[in-house]
Structures are given as C-alpha cells and as structure tokens.
Design a protein around this motif. Structure first.
Motif, PDB file in Angstrom:
ATOM      1  N   HIS A 414       0.763  -1.201  -0.154  1.00 42.14           N
ATOM      2  CA  HIS A 414      -0.019   0.104   0.121  1.00 42.14           C
ATOM      3  C   HIS A 414       0.736   1.276   0.040  1.00 42.14           C
ATOM      4  O   HIS A 414       0.551   2.256  -0.789  1.00 42.14           O
ATOM      5  N   ARG A 415       1.761   1.316   0.896  1.00 37.93           N
ATOM      6  CA  ARG A 415       2.857   2.160   0.821  1.00 37.93           C
ATOM      7  C   ARG A 415       3.535   2.759  -0.521  1.00 37.93           C
ATOM      8  O   ARG A 415       3.590   3.821  -0.950  1.00 37.93           O
ATOM      9  N   ALA A 416       3.927   1.589  -1.126  1.00 41.76           N
ATOM     10  CA  ALA A 416       4.446   1.609  -2.329  1.00 41.76           C
ATOM     11  C   ALA A 416       3.411   2.237  -3.414  1.00 41.76           C
ATOM     12  O   ALA A 416       4.145   2.908  -4.307  1.00 41.76           O
ATOM     13  N   THR A 417       2.311   1.605  -3.334  1.00 41.65           N
ATOM     14  CA  THR A 417       1.281   1.901  -4.489  1.00 41.65           C
ATOM     15  C   THR A 417       0.945   3.280  -4.137  1.00 41.65           C
ATOM     16  O   THR A 417       0.778   4.185  -5.308  1.00 41.65           O
ATOM     17  N   ALA A 418       0.570   4.132  -2.954  1.00 38.74           N
ATOM     18  CA  ALA A 418       0.505   5.142  -2.750  1.00 38.74           C
ATOM     19  C   ALA A 418       1.564   6.094  -3.349  1.00 38.74           C
ATOM     20  O   ALA A 418       1.022   7.184  -4.087  1.00 38.74           O
ATOM     21  N   ALA A 419       2.815   6.024  -3.166  1.00 41.69           N
ATOM     22  CA  ALA A 419       3.692   6.565  -3.818  1.00 41.69           C
ATOM     23  C   ALA A 419       3.801   6.764  -5.263  1.00 41.69           C
ATOM     24  O   ALA A 419       3.873   7.634  -6.130  1.00 41.69           O
ATOM     25  N   MET A 420       3.472   5.426  -5.851  1.00 40.68           N
ATOM     26  CA  MET A 420       3.368   5.269  -7.437  1.00 40.68           C
ATOM     27  C   MET A 420       2.311   6.109  -7.860  1.00 40.68           C
ATOM     28  O   MET A 420       2.457   6.907  -8.924  1.00 40.68           O
ATOM     29  N   VAL A 421       1.137   5.876  -7.296  1.00 40.24           N
ATOM     30  CA  VAL A 421      -0.062   6.749  -7.925  1.00 40.24           C
ATOM     31  C   VAL A 421       0.033   8.224  -7.745  1.00 40.24           C
ATOM     32  O   VAL A 421      -0.136   9.075  -8.637  1.00 40.24           O
ATOM     33  N   ALA A 422       0.822   8.723  -6.699  1.00 41.63           N
ATOM     34  CA  ALA A 422       1.147  10.237  -6.306  1.00 41.63           C
ATOM     35  C   ALA A 422       2.041  10.746  -7.323  1.00 41.63           C
ATOM     36  O   ALA A 422       2.003  11.806  -7.991  1.00 41.63           O
ATOM     37  N   ARG A 423       3.123   9.982  -7.797  1.00 44.16           N
ATOM     38  CA  ARG A 423       4.187  10.351  -8.828  1.00 44.16           C
ATOM     39  C   ARG A 423       3.590  10.359 -10.071  1.00 44.16           C
ATOM     40  O   ARG A 423       3.919  11.479 -10.869  1.00 44.16           O
ATOM     41  N   VAL A 424       2.850   9.233 -10.450  1.00 39.55           N
ATOM     42  CA  VAL A 424       2.102   9.328 -11.872  1.00 39.55           C
ATOM     43  C   VAL A 424       1.399  10.508 -11.819  1.00 39.55           C
ATOM     44  O   VAL A 424       1.059  10.987 -13.024  1.00 39.55           O
ATOM     45  N   PRO A 505       7.849  -5.450 -21.605  1.00 34.29           N
ATOM     46  CA  PRO A 505       8.349  -4.630 -22.442  1.00 34.29           C
ATOM     47  C   PRO A 505       7.333  -3.439 -22.652  1.00 34.29           C
ATOM     48  O   PRO A 505       7.794  -2.157 -22.694  1.00 34.29           O
ATOM     49  N   LEU A 506       5.947  -3.773 -22.750  1.00 35.63           N
ATOM     50  CA  LEU A 506       5.017  -2.679 -22.992  1.00 35.63           C
ATOM     51  C   LEU A 506       4.385  -1.974 -21.649  1.00 35.63           C
ATOM     52  O   LEU A 506       3.398  -1.436 -21.936  1.00 35.63           O
ATOM     53  N   VAL A 507       5.138  -2.327 -20.491  1.00 32.56           N
ATOM     54  CA  VAL A 507       4.629  -1.849 -19.276  1.00 32.56           C
ATOM     55  C   VAL A 507       4.333  -0.389 -19.276  1.00 32.56           C
ATOM     56  O   VAL A 507       5.171   0.473 -20.116  1.00 32.56           O
ATOM     57  N   ASN A 508       3.190   0.337 -18.987  1.00 32.60           N
ATOM     58  CA  ASN A 508       3.205   1.837 -19.103  1.00 32.60           C
ATOM     59  C   ASN A 508       2.640   2.252 -17.490  1.00 32.60           C
ATOM     60  O   ASN A 508       1.651   1.975 -17.026  1.00 32.60           O
ATOM     61  N   ALA A 509       3.446   3.151 -16.911  1.00 28.98           N
ATOM     62  CA  ALA A 509       3.265   3.699 -15.594  1.00 28.98           C
ATOM     63  C   ALA A 509       1.992   4.376 -15.508  1.00 28.98           C
ATOM     64  O   ALA A 509       1.455   4.754 -14.479  1.00 28.98           O
ATOM     65  N   ALA A 510       1.584   4.969 -16.807  1.00 22.74           N
ATOM     66  CA  ALA A 510       0.289   5.893 -16.644  1.00 22.74           C
ATOM     67  C   ALA A 510      -0.812   4.894 -16.318  1.00 22.74           C
ATOM     68  O   ALA A 510      -1.911   5.485 -15.962  1.00 22.74           O
ATOM     69  N   ASP A 511      -0.834   3.746 -16.386  1.00 21.17           N
ATOM     70  CA  ASP A 511      -1.948   2.706 -15.887  1.00 21.17           C
ATOM     71  C   ASP A 511      -2.186   3.262 -14.480  1.00 21.17           C
ATOM     72  O   ASP A 511      -3.251   2.845 -13.928  1.00 21.17           O
ATOM     73  N   TRP A 512      -1.316   3.609 -13.697  1.00 21.95           N
ATOM     74  CA  TRP A 512      -1.448   3.809 -12.140  1.00 21.95           C
ATOM     75  C   TRP A 512      -1.928   5.172 -11.940  1.00 21.95           C
ATOM     76  O   TRP A 512      -2.124   5.602 -10.815  1.00 21.95           O
ATOM     77  N   ALA A 513      -2.378   5.944 -13.184  1.00 19.79           N
ATOM     78  CA  ALA A 513      -3.026   7.243 -12.857  1.00 19.79           C
ATOM     79  C   ALA A 513      -4.429   6.951 -12.225  1.00 19.79           C
ATOM     80  O   ALA A 513      -5.064   6.080 -12.605  1.00 19.79           O
ATOM     81  N   SER A 514      -4.708   7.936 -11.435  1.00 19.40           N
ATOM     82  CA  SER A 514      -6.118   8.038 -10.705  1.00 19.40           C
ATOM     83  C   SER A 514      -7.255   8.322 -11.717  1.00 19.40           C
ATOM     84  O   SER A 514      -6.951   9.357 -12.644  1.00 19.40           O
ATOM     85  N   LEU A 515      -8.191   7.424 -12.061  1.00 20.97           N
ATOM     86  CA  LEU A 515      -9.175   8.045 -12.904  1.00 20.97           C
ATOM     87  C   LEU A 515     -10.169   8.987 -12.376  1.00 20.97           C
ATOM     88  O   LEU A 515     -10.387   9.073 -11.028  1.00 20.97           O
ATOM     89  N   PRO A 516     -10.630  10.070 -13.268  1.00 21.26           N
ATOM     90  CA  PRO A 516     -11.456  11.170 -12.455  1.00 21.26           C
ATOM     91  C   PRO A 516     -12.907  10.311 -11.880  1.00 21.26           C
ATOM     92  O   PRO A 516     -13.331   9.530 -12.456  1.00 21.26           O
ATOM     93  N   LEU A 517     -13.395  10.946 -10.841  1.00 17.14           N
ATOM     94  CA  LEU A 517     -14.517  10.456 -10.216  1.00 17.14           C
ATOM     95  C   LEU A 517     -15.669  11.021 -11.175  1.00 17.14           C
ATOM     96  O   LEU A 517     -15.697  12.010 -11.783  1.00 17.14           O
ATOM     97  N   ARG A 518     -16.712  10.205 -11.576  1.00 13.02           N
ATOM     98  CA  ARG A 518     -17.829  10.828 -12.177  1.00 13.02           C
ATOM     99  C   ARG A 518     -18.649  11.354 -11.287  1.00 13.02           C
ATOM    100  O   ARG A 518     -18.969  10.888 -10.224  1.00 13.02           O
ATOM    101  N   SER A 519     -19.333  12.300 -11.830  1.00  8.27           N
ATOM    102  CA  SER A 519     -20.231  13.198 -11.346  1.00  8.27           C
ATOM    103  C   SER A 519     -21.672  12.227 -11.277  1.00  8.27           C
ATOM    104  O   SER A 519     -21.900  11.291 -11.989  1.00  8.27           O
ATOM    105  N   PRO A 520     -22.382  12.498 -10.017  1.00  5.76           N
ATOM    106  CA  PRO A 520     -23.498  11.758  -9.704  1.00  5.76           C
ATOM    107  C   PRO A 520     -24.497  12.272 -10.820  1.00  5.76           C
ATOM    108  O   PRO A 520     -24.530  13.262 -11.249  1.00  5.76           O
ATOM    109  N   PRO A 521     -25.590  11.214 -11.339  1.00  4.88           N
ATOM    110  CA  PRO A 521     -26.692  11.752 -12.194  1.00  4.88           C
ATOM    111  C   PRO A 521     -27.470  12.976 -11.736  1.00  4.88           C
ATOM    112  O   PRO A 521     -27.802  12.713 -10.395  1.00  4.88           O
ATOM    113  N   ALA A 522     -27.974  13.808 -12.675  1.00  7.98           N
ATOM    114  CA  ALA A 522     -28.673  15.017 -12.187  1.00  7.98           C
ATOM    115  C   ALA A 522     -30.230  14.340 -11.534  1.00  7.98           C
ATOM    116  O   ALA A 522     -30.469  13.501 -12.242  1.00  7.98           O
ATOM    117  N   GLY A 523     -30.645  15.009 -10.599  1.00 12.76           N
ATOM    118  CA  GLY A 523     -32.019  14.728  -9.968  1.00 12.76           C
ATOM    119  C   GLY A 523     -31.908  13.427  -9.251  1.00 12.76           C
ATOM    120  O   GLY A 523     -33.132  13.081  -8.793  1.00 12.76           O
TER     121      GLY A 523
END
Length: 523
Positions: A414-424, A505-523
């Motif tokens: 968890h500690r390593a993943t948190a650092a990876m996500v923050a860095r990416v 060889p095709l590993v991509n550190a960008a896969d550890w980027a956080s996805l934006p939270l979706r807004s809840p549906p209106a109404g």
C-alpha cells in the motif's frame, strides 16, 4: 463440460543457471507444458475427437516461455538428467528407460520448434481447440490490492497488453489469481476489456440473488462480467491424492526423487551443489499410506492402463451427473472443472495421459467438451447476479494470503502503491524519468506476486520469498527516488536491474494514474 487449466509460475528469469527457481520452470516444461501441447495437438489431428480446453497462461509464465536466454539453458538441463538416470538402480530399469525416452523426446521436440512454444499455443487457439485466458500480470492477489484501484488496474492492463503482444489476440477471459473476487472487481475487469472469469462455487452460490441454476450455468454481474462456478463433483476425483485418482497405487510417486537417493558426490559432479528434487522419479505410489522408503518400482505400462480406466470412470460419472441435471433444468447444464495446469504432469505424472484419454473417450461417453468462450456463444440469457467475495484457497476466502505469516507485506504494498500513484498523477517531465518510472512499475508488480505470500504461509523456501519481496521493493524505492532526482543510481546498477527484471516491455506507468470521479446523475 468445460475443463479449465491455469498455468502459472513466478518470474525467474533473473536467476542464475542451476537455481531452484529455474528448476521449477524446467520441470514444468518437461512434465506439464510440453506434454499438454502434444496431447492437444494429437487430439486435434484425430477427426474422431473434438478436444476443447480453456487454458490460462499467466503473463509471468508467458514471459518465461518467450525468453530465448532461458530457453537456451533447457536442453543442457535435460542432458544432465539423462546422465544422472544412468545411475539408477537396476530394479528401476523400466521406469528409468521410460524416463530417458521422455527426456530424449523432449530434446527432439524442443529442437524442432526452436525452443519456442508460443506459436503452438497460438495455432491451437486459432483451430478452436484452446481458449486462452490471461491472469493478473504477476498473479497479484487482487482483494488485498483493492485499497488502490490503480494497483488492480495496473495488474490487469499490463496482463492484457502482454497477452496480446505474445499471443497475437486480446484475451476475453481471465483466471483471477486464486479465483479471488471482491465487490466491484467486475467493473475494473470489464474496463480492461475482459468478459468472463471462474470463481469457486460459493462465489456464485452466496451471490445476490442466489443463482437459479447454481454453478451449472454462468451468471452475469452488474458490471457486465460473466462468471462460471467450480463444480466440486467434477474436480475432487482429479485433484485429490487422498480421495481421487492421483493417489492410486500404480501412479508415479511425486515425493520420492532420484535427487534425494543419489550420493551427494554424484550430484556435485554434475554441477548440483546439494541434494534437491531433479524431476526424476522412479517409484510408484504403491498405496496411499505406504512410507516413502517402502515405495515400489514404477511400472509405466501399468500406470498407462490405470489412466485409461480412470478416464472412463470419470466420464461415466460426468455423464450421469449431466443426465440428472438435464432433467431438472430448463437449459443445458454446464459442468466447469478448473485445475492448476501443473497438476497434470508435474504433481500427477499421468495427468496428460488422463487428458488424452478424456479427449479420446468423450464422444463414446456422450460427454460434450466445450471451452468457456464457446459456452457463452449459444445465445442463452444469463441471470443477473452479484457474485460473493470468495477464493478457491483454503478456507474459501482471503485468510491464506492474509495471516500472521504474511500480513506484513500488505502495508508495504500500500505504501509503495500510494507513492506510485502520487508520482504518476503529478506527471513525468522527461523520457528518462518515464523509463525509470516504468521500471518502478515492474518492480512494484513483481513485489505483489501472490506466490511469495503463499510460500510464507506454506512455510517452504520462506527465505527465498522474503528476499524476493524485499529485493523488488528496495529497487522500487530507489527508482522512484531517481525519478524525483533524490538519488542517482550507478549506471551498472540500473542496467543490471533492467536486465534482470526486464519483463513486460510494454508496461506503462500511466496505468497507475487515478481516474476522475464521475459526477452523480442529475436529479
């Protein structure tokens, strides 16, 4: 009936020649992967047979199979074992002769395909014989990574990319490591382009609502993922040495190995520093409670006859089971029988012959064989059901990988993943930093392998497991410091790390980027 095998080994490419980890891989090649290919190819060439098999090939295993450097060491490894067989006692002449023939045939087969098995798997998939599944990149135990969805997504996206690179097609099915599931995983799976997976029976039977057809039909989750449930009646006779076929007297004994019986001086002469399993086993089971020192010589012809008889008995049981289910269901029942692939040949030496007999006898037994992918193509509606958290490990949930022996690893991940996500998430300014971060991603994936947690819990080669975990985490932190400019590793250190842990060889550190939270549906 769908037979599903899962082939996996941890990444061992960095090992020196003659290592224990290398032995794991070469013994699996000799006893499981090559015989399995031969059985499938022979069955596919027989017009009277209709072989079908779903087979998971983990990305780490694919990396090993695709390594020319590691493959070049396999034939000399076989040659050493041929020489050692000559030291077997005359009372084991029949077994030693059969084993020598197997080694010689393997050498010839290895030479004929240039040491590259991957095209043979691809051809069988193209012929419809194989349905090839992926797995998490390094067999990470996904429920223990769930605190960071980015970690789970990194395991899955890396796996899908590696599968397509080496096998030519994107996988649709996945063997979840240890068949382990947690709530919400289905949406991450479908987000990675995956469509179906296998769970243990209670993963379906404890689902909401309870599936109408139990484990005898797949369900679909709210996230759009199809799940199949393991049928214990179809698996117990095959995997259990105590209650099933592998424990019968005629079969080859797994635990009695020539590596323990030969003098140490003989082993040293052949470059083996100390007694260890060689994959050369010349004794039979001889009885379920027979002590190792009293095991009788192995008789190959007797074992082959037992495999044919057991395959017939197994198919008769499945036919009876299917007939009973068909009378109580409104749709065609499906029996799903998942196993570790290494059971067939490595743990149970006659396993590949048993499979060959299943393929040969299935038409006469009126048992239709189908792949998981094929079974989903019939246009039948699937019940919507939320699967239950589960695994196929001891206890049925997650405790085998989270207990007093191995729980210390989880906060380190968890500690390593948190650092990876923050860095990416903060962005990468240069190509050099991107290369370093991609290598850090490899080290993080390797540290997350469930194999090390399993070994720590099982109590076998625990020093090796701890060393591997610490090695990859230490490399991860140093690489991350280099990305941030807080450390400048020596060029020879960095080159050695990239050479030893150069998988994906095709590993991509960008896969550890956080996805934006979706807004809840209106109404």
């Amino acid at each position: 009936m769908a037979i599903v095998l899962h082939a996996h080994l941890p990444y061992v490419h960095s090992s020196e020649p003659g290592s224990l980890e290398e032995d794991w891989y070469f013994q699996a090649l000799l006893e499981c992967y090559i015989p399995l290919l031969e059985v499938l190819e022979a069955a596919a060439a027989d017009p009277a047979q209709r072989p079908r098999l779903s087979l998971g090939l983990s990305p780490t295993l694919l990396s090993l199979l695709g390594s020319a450097e590691l493959g070049a060491r396999f034939q000399p490894w076989l040659a050493v074992r041929l020489e050692l067989l000559a030291q077997a006692h005359p009372s084991h002449a029949a077994a030693a002769s059969a084993q020598a023939a197997r080694l010689e045939a393997t050498i010839a087969a290895w030479q004929s395909c240039g040491g590259d098995l991957l095209p043979r798997f691809r051809r069988l998939q193209q012929a419809g014989v194989l349905d090839l599944l992926t797995c998490a990149a390094t067999h990470g135990y996904l429920p223990l990574l769930r605190e960071f969805p980015e970690a789970v997504r990194g395991q899955l996206l890396t796996a899908v990319r590696e599968h397509e690179r080496l096998l030519g097609t994107r996988p649709q099915g996945i063997w979840l490591p240890e068949c382990a599931y947690y709530e919400g995983l289905d949406r991450i799976l479908t987000g990675a382009g995956l469509r179906y997976a296998i769970l243990d029976a209670h993963g379906l039977l404890h689902g909401l609502p309870r599936p109408r057809f139990g484990v005898y039909a797949p369900i679909v989750s709210p996230g759009g993922m199809a799940f199949f449930g393991r049928d214990s009646g179809s698996t117990l006779p095959v995997w259990s040495a105590r209650d099933g076929y592998p424990g019968q007297a005629a079969y080859r004994e797994f635990h009695r190995d020539l590596g323990w019986d030969l003098p140490s001086s003989e082993l040293v002469e052949h470059g083996i520093a100390s007694p260890r399993p060689l994959g050369l086993k010349l004794h039979s089971v001889s009885g379920r409670d027979c002590p190792l020192e009293q095991k009788q010589p192995y008789e190959p012809k007797r074992a082959a006859a037992a495999a044919a008889a057991d395959a017939g008995h197994y198919l008769a049981g499945r036919r009876e089971q299917l007939e009973q289910l068909a009378g109580a269901m409104e749709r065609r029942p499906l029996l799903v029988a998942p196993f570790d692939a290494e059971l067939f040949g490595h743990w149970w030496y006659e396993g590949p012959r048993f499979l060959a007999e299943l393929f040969r006898q299935a038409p006469a037994a009126s048992v239709g064989l189908v792949s998981l992918r094929e079974s989903l193509g019939g246009g039948q509606t699937l019940q919507l059901c939320q699967p239950s958290p589960s695994s196929w490990g001891q206890g049925g949930y997650h405790n085998y990988w989270l207990n007093e022996t191995n729980a210390w690893i989880v906060p380190e991940w968890h500690r390593a993943t948190a650092a990876m996500v923050a860095r990416v998430n903060s962005g990468v300014a240069s190509a050099q930093a991107r290369d370093l971060l991609n290598q850090a991603a490899r080290e993080l994936l390797l540290a997350q392998s469930s194999d090390w947690s399993f070994i720590l819990r099982a109590g076998t080669t625990t020093d090796l497991a701890r060393e591997r975990i610490h090695r990859h985490l230490n490399r991860f932190w140093r690489l991350l410091a280099a990305v941030d400019g807080r450390d400048t590793p020596p060029a020879d250190w960095l080159a050695a790390v990239q050479r030893e842990d150069g998988l994906f060889p095709l590993v991509n550190a960008a896969d550890w980027a956080s996805l934006p939270l979706r807004s809840p549906p209106a109404g």
